[in-house]
Scaffold this active site. Structure first.
Site, PDB file in Angstrom:
ATOM      1  N   SER A 233       0.808  -1.223   0.000  1.00 56.76           N
ATOM      2  CA  SER A 233       0.000   0.000   0.000  1.00 56.76           C
ATOM      3  C   SER A 233       0.841   1.272   0.000  1.00 56.76           C
ATOM      4  O   SER A 233       0.350   2.325  -0.366  1.00 56.76           O
ATOM      5  CB  SER A 233      -0.970   0.011   1.184  1.00 56.76           C
ATOM      6  OG  SER A 233      -0.272   0.171   2.400  1.00 56.76           O
TER       7      SER A 233
ATOM      8  N   LYS B 173       0.851   4.299   6.871  1.00 59.44           N
ATOM      9  CA  LYS B 173       0.253   5.224   5.895  1.00 59.44           C
ATOM     10  C   LYS B 173       0.939   6.573   6.001  1.00 59.44           C
ATOM     11  O   LYS B 173       1.696   6.848   6.914  1.00 59.44           O
ATOM     12  CB  LYS B 173      -1.258   5.404   6.154  1.00 59.44           C
ATOM     13  CG  LYS B 173      -2.059   4.127   6.190  1.00 59.44           C
ATOM     14  CD  LYS B 173      -2.101   3.432   4.862  1.00 59.44           C
ATOM     15  CE  LYS B 173      -2.820   2.088   4.995  1.00 59.44           C
ATOM     16  NZ  LYS B 173      -2.461   1.154   3.989  1.00 59.44           N
TER      17      LYS B 173
END
Length: 188
Positions: free
Chosen positions: A30, A80
């Site tokens: 990701s 993230k």
């Protein structure tokens, strides 16, 4: 005597690992291309130095890559990029309700660098700053990738000032729709 020496030697290392800095592997794709850019090599992953001091001193900024406890699963740790801080206005990615929101006080908005992989704030909303465990300061493994974690690109759709209101009631989303937002902002 030897056990006591080992205990006293290990204690400072444990404190450093828990409160100051630690090294951790990054799983998944990701955060590609910033982390784990070679997604075809399943056995190769980046290891990063986590800076916990920056988190403890509340000195996080937009663009920082952070690890945090997943708000939907306390047994999961996610990685993230912070794209918005409290007070910032976010236009969520397409097909993610609501379309416009303001990040509440004490929260931040995090997103994957690779928008088609991973779960981020577009799915679970803004996260409490208290869930953040560390800032990814630099890549320490593999040797060919040693260096600071790159700044990445913050996508369009983040405004650091504005007047779009967003509130979070439990797990319910409530926000102004775009027409209400336009009407309210015509008078300002």
């Amino acid at each position: 005597m030897a056990a006591k020496r080992i205990l006293f030697s290990a204690a400072p290392l444990l404190c450093v690992n828990e409160f100051l800095y630690s090294v951790t592997p990054i799983n998944g794709k990701s955060m590609t291309p910033t982390l784990n850019p070679d997604t075809l090599a399943h056995n190769q992953r980046d290891w990063v130095l986590l800076d916990k001091v920056t988190v403890a001193n509340a000195k996080l900024r937009r663009g920082d890559v952070v690890t945090f406890t997943a708000p939907h699963n306390p047994d999961m740790t996610l990685v993230k990029r912070i794209v918005a801080l409290e007070g910032d206005v976010v236009f969520t990615r397409p097909h993610q309700p609501p379309s416009v929101l303001r990040v509440p006080r004490g929260f931040c908005w995090v997103e994957s660098d690779e928008s088609y992989h991973g779960i981020d704030s577009n799915v679970f909303g803004p996260i409490p700053m208290g869930l953040i465990e560390g800032k990814a300061a630099c890549i320490v493994w593999p040797p060919k990738r040693i260096g600071p974690v790159g700044p990445g690109r913050l996508r369009k759709g983040i405004e650091h000032s504005g007047s779009v209101a967003k509130y979070l009631y439990g797990n319910e989303w409530s926000s102004l729709d775009e027409e209400e937002w336009k009407r309210e902002n015509e008078n300002r």
